[in-house]
Scaffold this motif. Structure first.
Motif, mmCIF file in Angstrom:
data_model
loop_
_atom_site.group_PDB
_atom_site.id
_atom_site.type_symbol
_atom_site.label_atom_id
_atom_site.label_comp_id
_atom_site.label_asym_id
_atom_site.label_seq_id
_atom_site.Cartn_x
_atom_site.Cartn_y
_atom_site.Cartn_z
ATOM 1 N N VAL A 115 30.245 52.153 34.010
ATOM 2 C CA VAL A 115 31.639 52.135 34.461
ATOM 3 C C VAL A 115 31.883 50.970 35.409
ATOM 4 O O VAL A 115 32.888 50.250 35.302
ATOM 5 C CB VAL A 115 31.991 53.474 35.139
ATOM 6 N N LEU A 116 30.961 50.756 36.339
ATOM 7 C CA LEU A 116 31.108 49.662 37.288
ATOM 8 C C LEU A 116 31.088 48.309 36.582
ATOM 9 O O LEU A 116 31.898 47.415 36.880
ATOM 10 C CB LEU A 116 30.001 49.729 38.338
ATOM 11 N N ARG A 117 30.192 48.148 35.639
ATOM 12 C CA ARG A 117 30.091 46.860 34.948
ATOM 13 C C ARG A 117 31.284 46.619 34.025
ATOM 14 O O ARG A 117 31.711 45.472 33.839
ATOM 15 C CB ARG A 117 28.767 46.793 34.201
ATOM 16 N N ALA A 118 31.833 47.681 33.463
ATOM 17 C CA ALA A 118 33.048 47.520 32.658
ATOM 18 C C ALA A 118 34.202 47.038 33.538
ATOM 19 O O ALA A 118 35.008 46.193 33.118
ATOM 20 C CB ALA A 118 33.412 48.845 31.982
ATOM 21 N N ARG A 119 34.291 47.558 34.764
ATOM 22 C CA ARG A 119 35.341 47.107 35.674
ATOM 23 C C ARG A 119 35.113 45.649 36.075
ATOM 24 O O ARG A 119 36.057 44.851 36.131
ATOM 25 C CB ARG A 119 35.366 47.997 36.914
ATOM 26 N N LEU A 120 33.863 45.290 36.345
ATOM 27 C CA LEU A 120 33.562 43.909 36.718
ATOM 28 C C LEU A 120 33.963 42.929 35.614
ATOM 29 O O LEU A 120 34.425 41.816 35.886
ATOM 30 C CB LEU A 120 32.074 43.753 37.033
ATOM 31 N N ALA A 121 33.805 43.362 34.365
ATOM 32 C CA ALA A 121 34.164 42.496 33.239
ATOM 33 C C ALA A 121 35.664 42.221 33.194
ATOM 34 O O ALA A 121 36.103 41.245 32.574
ATOM 35 C CB ALA A 121 33.716 43.135 31.924
ATOM 36 N N GLN A 122 36.459 43.051 33.871
ATOM 37 C CA GLN A 122 37.906 42.874 33.908
ATOM 38 C C GLN A 122 38.359 42.075 35.124
ATOM 39 O O GLN A 122 39.555 41.872 35.318
ATOM 40 C CB GLN A 122 38.595 44.249 33.928
ATOM 41 N N MET A 123 37.404 41.629 35.946
ATOM 42 C CA MET A 123 37.728 40.926 37.188
ATOM 43 C C MET A 123 37.392 39.439 37.035
ATOM 44 O O MET A 123 36.232 39.038 37.164
ATOM 45 C CB MET A 123 36.950 41.539 38.357
ATOM 46 N N PRO A 124 38.375 38.604 36.736
ATOM 47 C CA PRO A 124 38.092 37.182 36.468
ATOM 48 C C PRO A 124 37.532 36.434 37.666
ATOM 49 O O PRO A 124 36.898 35.386 37.499
ATOM 50 C CB PRO A 124 39.458 36.623 36.054
ATOM 51 N N GLN A 125 37.742 36.963 38.883
ATOM 52 C CA GLN A 125 37.234 36.252 40.055
ATOM 53 C C GLN A 125 35.757 36.538 40.315
ATOM 54 O O GLN A 125 35.169 35.971 41.229
ATOM 55 C CB GLN A 125 38.054 36.620 41.306
ATOM 56 N N VAL A 126 35.133 37.413 39.499
ATOM 57 C CA VAL A 126 33.720 37.732 39.653
ATOM 58 C C VAL A 126 32.920 37.050 38.552
ATOM 59 O O VAL A 126 33.177 37.262 37.359
ATOM 60 C CB VAL A 126 33.475 39.256 39.596
#
Length: 410
Positions: A115-126
């Motif tokens: 779940v955390l990594r799926a959210r990170l994939a949606q964060m272009p600044q990361v």
């Protein structure tokens, strides 16, 4: 090649990934360095790992809009039963007594990290930099950035320049060593065996922790028909129990836990990990902080380590967000902010670490007659609601959570 970031997080596990997710929409550029590829399949040890999420931690995940994607895998802990093998006295805590639907929840680690990594994939600044291994660090002449050297799987090196370095790379933190931060390490000479069992009788949402002279054994609700088991043993015996056949393993586990849930049947892979208490000398230095196990690793007794790590990560993220809201040009490596965060977190970190260590040393001790005193203590605790209630609320992560989180958990 070098790249510049506002924040570099070394360690893409639960604490590091949660911290990065908490900074969504801040505009901060973030590098997340992880030694294991994000798409690597979980090994047997990881598949066997679960984590007990306190009610306060669940509320924090709700604020980050992460809980909805985790909830399908979350088994509620409605009751808690703590006892000592072969002796009278126990402590029982019921969620209903605190107007809560659950004291906490048990989740598979694999679910949370997905779940955390799926959210990170949606964060272009990361920028996720994985697999990559942190190797060393230096500071620039002006003292405005830390330069990290990271090596990729093929051996190529990359330089990352950051205004704030967050070490979230576990109890054996390479970042902690590179920063020159010492740590007090107490090796318990124990390992925690983790697996899953199916009990003959329904667990009814009750989490059991049973203390034995060799260490605690916990059975936590996992699915309607199964429990996650965490069994602490001296290191040599734990290694042997991981290698024996299923029948011998279950005979020994059954003997340690008892018959409260009837016969137990093995229902998943076995994994194990070593146990030690790690307390860093300092959590913050110039342009760098340590969160989670990099700053404080705990024994799993009382299931406090992960919840403590999340409080580290989310308070730091909240303080950064607050300062950025007031000043968009704010430096995330500001010394006053980092020292303020470390001071704010120290009482919670040391209280929980000492509480957990005391439990382990008190209940994993073969001194004659001490087991009777421990039983009497458990019995007395059950008769003192005010003390029991304070302990329960702290264990649920509510006593130290912000007011808005306590309200959301009620």
């Amino acid at each position: 090649m070098s790249r510049d970031y506002d924040i570099a997080v070394v360690g893409g596990g639960l604490a590091g990934a949660t911290f990065a997710c908490a900074l969504a929409d801040t505009g901060l550029s973030i590098a997340l360095v992880e030694a294991v590829a994000f798409d690597a399949p979980a090994d047997e040890n990881m598949k066997a790992r679960t984590t007990a999420i306190a009610a306060g931690t669940r509320a924090m995940f709700e604020e980050l809009d992460l809980w909805a994607d985790m909830a399908h895998d979350a088994a509620p802990i409605k009751r808690l039963h703590v006892s000592q093998q072969g002796r009278f006295g126990s402590v029982r805590v019921n969620a209903a007594d605190y107007d809560l639907s659950a004291l906490g929840y048990v989740l598979h680690n694999v679910t949370m990290i997905e779940v955390l990594r799926a959210r990170l994939a949606q964060m272009p600044q990361v920028d996720v930099i994985a697999p990559a291994r942190f190797e060393s660090l230096t500071r620039d002449a002006a003292g405005e950035r830390i330069e990290l050297t990271c090596a990729s799987k093929d051996g190529a090196s990359e330089i990352l320049r950051t205004r704030l370095l967050v070490g979230a790379d576990g109890a054996n933190s390479s970042v902690r060593s590179a920063l020159g931060i010492g740590a007090h390490i107490d090796d318990y000479h124990q390992r925690a065996i983790v697996t899953f069992v199916e009990p003959e009788r329904a667990h009814g949402g009750c989490a059991y922790e049973r203390f034995t002279p060799d260490g605690p054994v916990a059975l936590l609700p996992c699915t309607r028909a199964s429990c996650a088991a965490v069994w602490t043993l001296p290191s040599e015996r734990a290694e042997r129990m991981c290698a024996v056949d299923e029948d011998e393993f279950m005979d020994e586990l059954q003997a340690a836990f008892g018959q409260r849930l009837g016969a137990l049947k093995l229902a998943g892979p076995r994994g194990s990990y070593p146990l030690a208490r790690v307390l860093c000398d300092r959590a913050a230095v110039d342009r760098a902080v340590l969160i989670g196990n990099a700053g404080h690793a705990l024994h799993p007794a009382a299931a406090q380590g992960f919840n403590l790590a999340i409080r580290d990560a989310l308070l730091l993220a909240a303080m950064l967000r607050e300062r950025l809201a007031a000043d968009s040009a704010f430096d995330p490596g500001d010394a006053d902010l980092l020292s303020g965060w470390a001071e704010a977190r120290r009482p919670d970190q040391h209280r929980v670490a000492n509480f957990t260590d005391t439990i382990v040393r008190l209940f994993s001790n073969r001194i004659p007659m001490l087991d009777h005193a421990r039983g009497a203590g458990l019995f007395g605790l059950s008769l003192l609601p005010s003390i029991r209630d304070d302990m329960a609320r702290r264990s649920m992560g509510l006593a130290l959570a912000p007011a808005r989180i306590r309200e959301a958990s009620s």
